[in-house]
Write a protein that holds these residues in place. Structure first.
Motif, PDB file in Angstrom:
ATOM      1  N   ALA A 163      -1.814   2.166   8.265  1.00 31.77           N
ATOM      2  CA  ALA A 163      -1.111   3.446   8.208  1.00 31.77           C
ATOM      3  C   ALA A 163      -0.161   3.506   7.026  1.00 31.77           C
ATOM      4  CB  ALA A 163      -0.349   3.700   9.506  1.00 31.77           C
ATOM      5  N   GLU A 164       0.594   2.459   6.831  1.00 32.23           N
ATOM      6  CA  GLU A 164       1.564   2.435   5.741  1.00 32.23           C
ATOM      7  C   GLU A 164       0.859   2.489   4.385  1.00 32.23           C
ATOM      8  OE1 GLU A 164       4.720  -0.765   4.125  1.00 32.23           O
ATOM      9  OE2 GLU A 164       4.856  -0.276   6.256  1.00 32.23           O
ATOM     10  N   LEU A 165      -0.212   1.729   4.242  1.00 27.97           N
ATOM     11  CA  LEU A 165      -0.959   1.711   2.985  1.00 27.97           C
ATOM     12  C   LEU A 165      -1.559   3.082   2.682  1.00 27.97           C
ATOM     13  CD1 LEU A 165      -2.222  -0.096   0.669  1.00 27.97           C
ATOM     14  CD2 LEU A 165      -4.254  -0.071   2.107  1.00 27.97           C
ATOM     15  N   LEU A 166      -2.179   3.719   3.673  1.00 27.70           N
ATOM     16  CA  LEU A 166      -2.815   5.013   3.450  1.00 27.70           C
ATOM     17  C   LEU A 166      -1.789   6.122   3.230  1.00 27.70           C
ATOM     18  CD1 LEU A 166      -5.861   4.903   5.874  1.00 27.70           C
ATOM     19  CD2 LEU A 166      -5.797   4.437   3.435  1.00 27.70           C
ATOM     20  N   THR A 167      -0.646   6.034   3.870  1.00 24.27           N
ATOM     21  CA  THR A 167       0.421   7.013   3.641  1.00 24.27           C
ATOM     22  C   THR A 167       0.940   6.892   2.215  1.00 24.27           C
ATOM     23  OG1 THR A 167       1.058   6.957   5.966  1.00 24.27           O
ATOM     24  CG2 THR A 167       2.673   7.843   4.426  1.00 24.27           C
ATOM     25  N   GLU A 168       1.119   5.655   1.759  1.00 26.76           N
ATOM     26  CA  GLU A 168       1.561   5.429   0.384  1.00 26.76           C
ATOM     27  C   GLU A 168       0.504   5.920  -0.604  1.00 26.76           C
ATOM     28  OE1 GLU A 168       2.820   1.729  -2.491  1.00 26.76           O
ATOM     29  OE2 GLU A 168       3.129   1.537  -0.334  1.00 26.76           O
ATOM     30  N   LEU A 169      -0.764   5.682  -0.280  1.00 26.52           N
ATOM     31  CA  LEU A 169      -1.859   6.143  -1.129  1.00 26.52           C
ATOM     32  C   LEU A 169      -1.888   7.668  -1.203  1.00 26.52           C
ATOM     33  CD1 LEU A 169      -4.358   5.641  -2.836  1.00 26.52           C
ATOM     34  CD2 LEU A 169      -5.676   5.480  -0.722  1.00 26.52           C
ATOM     35  N   GLN A 170      -1.699   8.327  -0.073  1.00 26.32           N
ATOM     36  CA  GLN A 170      -1.669   9.788  -0.040  1.00 26.32           C
ATOM     37  C   GLN A 170      -0.565  10.322  -0.951  1.00 26.32           C
ATOM     38  OE1 GLN A 170      -0.852  11.373   3.819  1.00 26.32           O
ATOM     39  NE2 GLN A 170      -0.574  13.443   3.080  1.00 26.32           N
ATOM     40  N   LEU A 213      -7.253  11.462   4.346  1.00 28.80           N
ATOM     41  CA  LEU A 213      -7.624  10.063   4.160  1.00 28.80           C
ATOM     42  C   LEU A 213      -8.109   9.534   5.501  1.00 28.80           C
ATOM     43  CD1 LEU A 213      -4.546   8.820   2.134  1.00 28.80           C
ATOM     44  CD2 LEU A 213      -6.809   9.265   1.248  1.00 28.80           C
ATOM     45  N   GLY A 214      -9.220   8.841   5.498  1.00 28.08           N
ATOM     46  CA  GLY A 214      -9.747   8.299   6.738  1.00 28.08           C
ATOM     47  C   GLY A 214     -10.261   6.892   6.535  1.00 28.08           C
ATOM     48  N   GLY A 215     -10.348   6.165   7.627  1.00 30.17           N
ATOM     49  CA  GLY A 215     -10.894   4.819   7.566  1.00 30.17           C
ATOM     50  C   GLY A 215      -9.806   3.778   7.507  1.00 30.17           C
ATOM     51  N   ASN A 216     -10.118   2.688   6.812  1.00 27.22           N
ATOM     52  CA  ASN A 216      -9.189   1.577   6.689  1.00 27.22           C
ATOM     53  C   ASN A 216      -9.381   0.911   5.336  1.00 27.22           C
ATOM     54  OD1 ASN A 216     -11.534  -0.033   6.981  1.00 27.22           O
ATOM     55  ND2 ASN A 216     -11.283  -0.023   9.189  1.00 27.22           N
ATOM     56  N   ILE A 217      -8.839  -0.277   5.169  1.00 27.80           N
ATOM     57  CA  ILE A 217      -8.922  -0.965   3.885  1.00 27.80           C
ATOM     58  C   ILE A 217     -10.365  -1.327   3.545  1.00 27.80           C
ATOM     59  CG2 ILE A 217      -8.229  -3.058   2.657  1.00 27.80           C
ATOM     60  CD1 ILE A 217      -5.620  -2.947   4.243  1.00 27.80           C
ATOM     61  N   SER A 246      -5.300   5.897  -8.469  1.00 27.16           N
ATOM     62  CA  SER A 246      -4.256   5.796  -7.442  1.00 27.16           C
ATOM     63  C   SER A 246      -4.594   4.699  -6.431  1.00 27.16           C
ATOM     64  CB  SER A 246      -4.081   7.131  -6.724  1.00 27.16           C
ATOM     65  OG  SER A 246      -3.650   8.125  -7.616  1.00 27.16           O
ATOM     66  N   ILE A 247      -5.857   4.626  -6.027  1.00 26.11           N
ATOM     67  CA  ILE A 247      -6.282   3.586  -5.087  1.00 26.11           C
ATOM     68  C   ILE A 247      -6.066   2.212  -5.706  1.00 26.11           C
ATOM     69  CG2 ILE A 247      -8.288   2.557  -3.928  1.00 26.11           C
ATOM     70  CD1 ILE A 247      -9.317   5.462  -3.537  1.00 26.11           C
ATOM     71  N   LYS A 248      -6.439   2.076  -6.964  1.00 28.24           N
ATOM     72  CA  LYS A 248      -6.269   0.795  -7.660  1.00 28.24           C
ATOM     73  C   LYS A 248      -4.794   0.423  -7.759  1.00 28.24           C
ATOM     74  CE  LYS A 248      -8.336  -1.463 -11.601  1.00 28.24           C
ATOM     75  NZ  LYS A 248      -9.073  -1.276 -12.840  1.00 28.24           N
ATOM     76  N   LYS A 249      -3.946   1.394  -8.117  1.00 33.76           N
ATOM     77  CA  LYS A 249      -2.513   1.154  -8.282  1.00 33.76           C
ATOM     78  C   LYS A 249      -1.867   0.721  -6.958  1.00 33.76           C
ATOM     79  CE  LYS A 249       1.697   3.446  -9.895  1.00 33.76           C
ATOM     80  NZ  LYS A 249       2.249   4.692 -10.434  1.00 33.76           N
ATOM     81  N   ALA A 306      -0.312  -2.934  -5.888  1.00 34.18           N
ATOM     82  CA  ALA A 306       1.092  -3.004  -5.469  1.00 34.18           C
ATOM     83  C   ALA A 306       1.236  -3.647  -4.088  1.00 34.18           C
ATOM     84  CB  ALA A 306       1.716  -1.616  -5.467  1.00 34.18           C
ATOM     85  N   GLU A 307       0.278  -3.368  -3.205  1.00 31.97           N
ATOM     86  CA  GLU A 307       0.329  -3.908  -1.844  1.00 31.97           C
ATOM     87  C   GLU A 307      -0.405  -5.244  -1.722  1.00 31.97           C
ATOM     88  OE1 GLU A 307       2.010  -2.628   0.829  1.00 31.97           O
ATOM     89  OE2 GLU A 307       2.839  -1.210  -0.624  1.00 31.97           O
ATOM     90  N   ASN A 308      -1.013  -5.696  -2.826  1.00 27.36           N
ATOM     91  CA  ASN A 308      -1.745  -6.960  -2.867  1.00 27.36           C
ATOM     92  C   ASN A 308      -2.877  -7.008  -1.837  1.00 27.36           C
ATOM     93  OD1 ASN A 308      -2.315  -9.420  -4.004  1.00 27.36           O
ATOM     94  ND2 ASN A 308      -0.920 -10.548  -2.668  1.00 27.36           N
ATOM     95  N   VAL A 309      -3.671  -5.947  -1.802  1.00 25.01           N
ATOM     96  CA  VAL A 309      -4.860  -5.887  -0.949  1.00 25.01           C
ATOM     97  C   VAL A 309      -6.060  -5.544  -1.822  1.00 25.01           C
ATOM     98  CG1 VAL A 309      -3.654  -5.209   1.161  1.00 25.01           C
ATOM     99  CG2 VAL A 309      -4.513  -3.456  -0.368  1.00 25.01           C
TER     100      VAL A 309
END
Length: 131
Positions: free
Chosen positions: A47-54, A76-80, A107-110, A114-117
């Motif tokens: 949730a945190e990652l996708l919110t930041e991505l949004q 945004l849907g799904g997961n990592i 944006s996804i790459k950035k 940043a989140e190291n995923v």
């Protein structure tokens, strides 16, 4: 009023289509809503990652185009492991789909760096829609 109804309908249909892909999810689904943008995630960790991505996508689009952030509808849907991104614009806004797709990919790459995923590009579906 009609604009919000159309946007809500697009978001609902997108979520429904993502959820009806024939696979069963093991984790419960969490939906975060922020005005006209929605994030659907598999668990709290994503949730945190996708919110930041949004947020990153909205900022990047408004910085690199003349489009107002209020005119952008993002789902945004799904997961990592497997992600779908749907970006919607009003019909009267001229949008270069290739540029928007590149902005979303950047944006996804950035955010992933940043989140190291690691988010595999092969598992990302990007849709550009007009409402």
């Amino acid at each position: 009023m009609i604009k919000k109804a159309v946007i809500s309908g697009i978001i609902f249909c997108s979520i429904l289509l993502v959820g009806c892909n024939g696979e069963k999810e093991e984790a419960s689904e969490l939906v975060l809503t922020d005005s006209e943008q929605e994030v659907v995630v598999g668990d709290q960790g994503d949730a945190e990652l996708l919110t930041e991505l949004q947020n990153e996508i909205i900022v990047a689009i408004t910085e690199r185009t003349e489009i107002d952030s209020e005119s952008i509808a993002i789902t945004l849907g799904g997961n990592i492991k497997e992600m779908s991104v749907s970006v919607g614009f009003p019909k009267n806004v001229k949008v270069d789909d290739t540029m928007i797709q590149q902005i979303v990919e950047d944006s996804i790459k950035k955010v992933s760096e940043a989140e190291n995923v690691t988010i595999s590009e092969e598992n990302i579906t990007i849709k550009i829609e007009k409402y």
